[in-house]
Design an enzyme around this catalytic site. Structure first.
Site, PDB file in Angstrom:
ATOM      1  CG  ASP A   3     -15.023  22.937  -7.030  1.00  0.00           C
ATOM      2  OD1 ASP A   3     -15.115  21.679  -7.355  1.00  0.00           O
ATOM      3  OD2 ASP A   3     -13.997  23.192  -6.331  1.00  0.00           O
ATOM      4  CG  HIS A  14     -23.040  15.762 -10.763  1.00  0.00           C
ATOM      5  ND1 HIS A  14     -21.812  16.697 -10.554  1.00  0.00           N
ATOM      6  CD2 HIS A  14     -22.371  14.707 -10.530  1.00  0.00           C
ATOM      7  CE1 HIS A  14     -20.692  15.844 -10.297  1.00  0.00           C
ATOM      8  NE2 HIS A  14     -21.037  14.660 -10.292  1.00  0.00           N
ATOM      9  CG  LEU A  23     -26.174  35.416 -21.374  1.00  0.00           C
ATOM     10  CD1 LEU A  23     -25.173  36.198 -20.866  1.00  0.00           C
ATOM     11  CD2 LEU A  23     -26.949  34.773 -20.271  1.00  0.00           C
TER      12      LEU A  23
END
Length: 247
Positions: free
Chosen positions: A18, A35, A129
């Protein structure tokens, strides 16, 4: 990937990324620059998660509510996702990272869906991962789709209503086969889930950091992991200390 330095390493960390827009506004830049800077933070965080020994990293990339944003911003976000996959997929594959996408796929543009499916298929056999990308994701929508799936089975006579259990619901969620998050981190100082992993977060630890997502660094990540390692997770029972003394 290097050995973890933490005594207690969360198996699954989920992050609500956020603050991109506010990061840009603070610097007099267009939201799109926030962004773009946020994508760099994604790359660093994926590397840091692997180095720490985390097995699952879920990133809230694009919510089902984000379509309400201005068309130009949505277009830029979709473009960044496409660029990330095209640029980073080969490197993630070399690092033995598996990509899993959660969220509603039925309404996605064909070009976006094709890229997401390619990322999953290319990396499906990788064993390090697992990078879970929550795209066009909303937890209430996810739970609703799971309930509809179960209801159809009941209507068809394949399942009795009284046999529906939390485990059965869990198996119909987008995250089926993925352990619930041990730790959920949210950046930018906001302290809410925003329709993210509501079912899965039942026993998650939460850490809220004031930094906007573009400023989320490996150092901030490590600090969050240290805080997690210091917590006593009881899952509704006694703490390990209390159990040891019989209190």
């Amino acid at each position: 990937m290097s050995e973890s330095i933490f005594v207690t390493v969360p198996e699954h960390v989920a992050i609500i990324m956020d603050g991109n827009g506010r990061w840009a506004k603070q610097r007099g830049l267009p939201r799109t620059m926030g962004h773009r800077k946020g994508v760099e933070a994604v790359r660093e965080t994926v590397r840091a998660a692997g180095a720490a020994g985390i097995k699952y990293l879920t990133l809230f990339a694009f919510s089902s509510e984000n379509w309400r944003r201005p068309e130009a911003e949505v277009s830029d976000l979709l473009g960044l996702l496409k660029a990330f996959i095209r640029r980073d997929l080969a490197e993630l594959h070399r690092q033995n990272v598996r990509i899993k996408v959660i969220g509603d796929r039925h309404s996605l543009r064909s070009d976006i869906l094709a890229l997401l499916l390619e990322a999953e298929e290319t990396t499906r056999d990788n064993t390090a991962l697992t990078l879970v990308i929550a795209f066009n994701y909303g937890s209430r929508d996810e739970i609703s789709r799971a309930v509809v799936s179960l209801a159809r089975d009941v209507e068809a006579g394949r399942l009795r209503a009284q046999d529906i259990t939390p485990a059965l619901i869990n198996a119909r969620l987008d995250t089926a086969g993925i352990p619930d998050p041990d730790l959920i981190i949210r950046t930018s100082g906001e302290e809410r889930l925003s329709n993210f992993l509501l079912w899965q977060a039942a026993y998650s630890e939460f850490i809220f950091v004031p930094e906007y997502w573009p400023d989320f660094s490996p150092e901030i990540f490590r600090s969050a992991l240290e805080k997690f390692a210091s917590r006593d997770r009881r899952f509704g029972g006694l703490s390990s200390q209390a159990a040891a003394v019989g209190t």
